[in-house]
Write an enzyme that holds these catalytic residues in place. Structure first.
Site, PDB file in Angstrom:
ATOM      1  N   ASP A   1       0.822  -1.208   0.000  1.00  9.20           N
ATOM      2  CA  ASP A   1       0.000   0.000   0.000  1.00  9.20           C
ATOM      3  C   ASP A   1       0.860   1.265   0.000  1.00  9.20           C
ATOM      4  OD1 ASP A   1      -2.390   1.389  -0.007  1.00  9.20           O
ATOM      5  OD2 ASP A   1      -3.240   0.271   1.663  1.00  9.20           O
TER       6      ASP A   1
ATOM      7  N   ASP B   1     -10.701   1.946  -3.337  1.00 11.16           N
ATOM      8  CA  ASP B   1     -11.070   1.635  -1.960  1.00 11.16           C
ATOM      9  C   ASP B   1     -12.579   1.526  -1.787  1.00 11.16           C
ATOM     10  OD1 ASP B   1      -8.651   1.263  -0.767  1.00 11.16           O
ATOM     11  OD2 ASP B   1      -8.506   3.259   0.111  1.00 11.16           O
TER      12      ASP B   1
END
Length: 699
Positions: free
Chosen positions: A433, A497
């Site tokens: 990430d 997301d």
């Protein structure tokens, strides 16, 4: 002098190699057939664009190369030193060009290639040959587009709503999309497209460019009044970021150019084919990520139960997300302390990893290596490892700062920690990430994004070298790092997301121009979406996730038995259709009803389509489902592949498999069902062996 032509898959690139300077590009687009000889170039109407546009070549638009020296300035006029070409008609080829300007103190090497799918890649390397430093300000790759390219398409977006299309007329001047976020960005265009008026997914002529770079970048389109237009892209450099001493070189990222005479789908297919040819992937396992299921609650019993439910539903990989390392009970502390938290995991991660593997699933782990919390042991011990000026902390985002990976000690620390953890837990998978934009990056007194990006690439490359079977996902607060630079080093991207399936339909449709389905993470989220708050039926959530690298991000311990059974049905369907979904050509119908989408994936022998009703349709009658991409001369058996959506009014053909030729399916189409909003109908077509309609004149 005869032109140099690279051609493949119906596309061609024509270089005029006459003269003492750099070759000029006379054409990039449709194949030209068996043309050659010295009479071709004088007869062509197409204007010539220098390979690296400059005023010395009578180009008065944005220069391809810009830079300066202190105390003297010599505009560059290249002299061609060497041209090496290997071209096979119909199969592409490569061209390497070396040029120099001793007065300006520069040398240039340009590399072009056309692959078997007609995709063109280009990069330049510039070297300073003078005794004084050369401050490089910009070096981009460009190819021309013809005057009929009248419209531009690019993409913008934000967190949890990436790849929003925007169109405009391609007028005079520059339309530039510049990114200074230190990563590809939620608002990154991905592809900058020029096309003929009203081009669509299946119609019109289009040209597109993509910079394969994960740091700051620029894509631009320019038209000058002399009647010449081009598309260009490259790294976006800050002043003073690249200063070349004598003998030092700078190499651009790889830039990708694609053309299509049949809309966006064909241009996209060339990109997909190139990416797929680069590295073969194993079967893409259905993945569960625990983030939206448990967040920072890492109680072992809860995670073991979640793993049990996942395995029972047919999930093949379990990924433990944020929260497993020291001090990480919330998002304000711990980043950088890459040791398993002994307070939460007294026996390490082994009890969970062993249980997951006994259930037959792979085990993966979340990291955010490039970021740190100031509240961490690492930064308390090494505050100088933050990317920025030591005298002033960069602006915070998400309680984070960026770790300076170009600093050898920081790089070595990360490599040791990642390498150790991958080895100790035999990790199959890493979710990598990158959750903030990089602000005020300074490395050794100069702007630091270029060095940071290269260091990230080195870290990924070295980790994969040490662990060849390791798979890595690129996540960046969702879809903020999706480009061919990172995809050369990773196996999957987290598309957004947002797991809201309604928003995901558009996000996946447009991300899919660049990224094939098997590399797009697409998860079945919770019934009540955690980002948008929208409630959506399971069939719609699963039918949306079906067409990517399918996964689940939902607390299955709270799901009803009927929901778990339905989820297992969709996962089994995905596994059955996976050989098509993850290998075929993606097709997107230009469906006339704005309330619906029709898309699919097609192989020569099989195809899978999704008819998606997004909102209520205005008309009482539905437009037919014209299935694109099929062989018009083949006979296909057509059937409903997945569960019939609740409340659907289904046409007669859906009751039992029917046989129809590809020509009829593509031109006339199937009668459409009447679906409620947020519904997906999955349709499968299979070619009937031995039936070729070319022998039937009626078709």
């Amino acid at each position: 002098m005869s032109p140099l032509i690279l051609s493949a898959a119906g596309a061609a690139l024509l270089l005029d190699t006459g003269g003492q300077g750099l070759p000029r590009v006379r054409h990039f687009g449709a194949g030209l057939g068996p043309v050659a000889g010295p009479d071709l170039l004088p007869a062509l109407a197409a204007p010539a664009v220098p390979l690296l546009p400059a005023q010395g070549d009578s180009w008065y638009g944005r220069p391809g190369l810009s830079g300066s020296r202190t105390g003297e300035h010599w505009p560059v006029r290249w002299t061609l030193d060497r041209l090496d070409a290997e071209a096979t008609p119909g199969a592409g080829g490569t061209v390497t060009i070396a040029a120099s300007d001793p007065r300006a103190g520069l040398e240039l090497v340009s590399e072009l290639a056309m692959d078997a799918g007609g995709l063109v890649t280009m990069r330049h390397t510039v070297t300073n040959t003078a005794a004084t430093p050369y401050r490089l300000e910009g070096l981009t790759c460009a190819l021309p587009v013809p005057e009929r390219a009248a419209e531009l398409l690019d993409f913008t977006g934000r967190w949890a709503l990436e790849k929003v299309p925007q169109r405009r007329a391609f007028g005079h001047g520059v339309w530039s999309r510049e990114n200074r976020r230190g990563r590809t960005g939620h608002d990154a265009t991905g592809l900058l497209v020029a096309g003929t008026e009203a081009f669509g997914c299946r119609s019109g002529e289009v040209w597109a460019v993509h910079a394969g770079w994960s740091g700051d970048h620029v894509h631009y389109a320019e038209r000058v009044h002399e009647g010449v237009a081009l598309l260009a892209a490259g790294e976006l450099l800050e002043p003073g970021e690249i200063i070349l001493a004598q003998g030092e070189s700078y190499r651009t990222p790889q830039v990708y150019f694609t053309w299509s005479g049949a809309g966006l789908d064909d241009a996209s297919a060339r990109l997909h084919a190139h990416l797929r040819a680069g590295r073969a992937l194993p079967v893409r396992p259905v993945t569960l990520n625990n983030w939206e299921a448990t967040y920072f609650d890492h109680g072992l019993d809860r995670l073991l139960e979640l793993a049990d439910k996942a395995a029972a539903a047919g999930i093949e990989r379990f990924v433990l997300d944020d929260g497993w390392f020291r001090h990480r009970r919330h998002d304000r502390a711990g980043l950088g302390d890459w040791y398993v938290d002994e307070q939460v995991w007294p026996d390490g991660l082994h009890p969970l990893a062993d249980h997951v593997r006994k259930l037959g699933m792979q085990f993966g782990l979340w990291f955010e290596p490039e970021m740190v919390n100031p509240d961490s042991d690492l930064i308390r011990e090494h505050p100088d490892w933050i990317l920025g000026r030591a005298e002033r902390m960069p602006p915070p985002q998400r309680h984070q700062q960026t770790l300076d990976l170009a600093r050898p000690e920081a790089y070595d620390y990360l490599l040791e920690r990642l390498d150790t953890l991958v080895a100790e837990y035999a990790l199959d998978y890493i979710k990598w990430d990158h959750n903030r934009d990089i602000a005020e990056p300074v490395h050794d007194g100069v702007p630091g994004v270029h060095a940071q990006t290269l260091a990230t690439y080195r870290l990924l490359d070295e980790l994969r070298r040490r662990h060849p079977g390791l798979e890595i996902e690129s996540c960046s607060s969702g879809g903020a790092r999706i480009d061919y630079g990172i995809l050369a080093r990773t196996d999957r991207v987290w598309t957004s997301d947002s797991n809201d399936a309604l928003d995901r339909q558009a996000i996946q449709r447009w991300t899919g121009l660049l990224v094939p389905p098997e590399r797009m993470g697409s998860h079945v989220g919770a019934p009540h979406d955690h980002v948008t708050g929208r409630s959506l039926p399971l069939a719609f959530r699963a039918g949306t996730a079906l067409f990517g690298h399918m996964g689940v991000e939902w607390d299955l311990t709270s799901a009803s038995e009927s929901d778990l059974e339905e989820l297992a049905t969709w996962i089994a369907l995905h596994k059955r259709l996976r050989p098509v979904l993850h290998a075929g050509n993606v097709v997107r119908a230009d469906h006339p009803d704005p309330s619906a989408l029709l898309h699919g994936v097609v192989l020569p022998e099989r195809g899978v389509f999704g008819f998606v009703q997004l909102t209520s349709r205005v008309g009482s009658g539905a437009a037919p489902l014209r299935l694109p991409g099929l062989d018009p001369a083949a006979l296909y058996e057509v059937r409903v592949a997945g569960p019939v959506p609740d409340g659907a009014a289904m046409p007669e053909w859906a009751a039992t498999p029917v046989r129809l030729p590809g020509s009829a399916l593509g031109e006339l189409g199937l009668p459409a069902p009447a679906l409620r909003p947020t519904s997906v109908l999955v349709i499968e077509v299979v070619k009937v062996a031995g039936c070729d309609m070319r022998s039937h004149a009626d078709f």
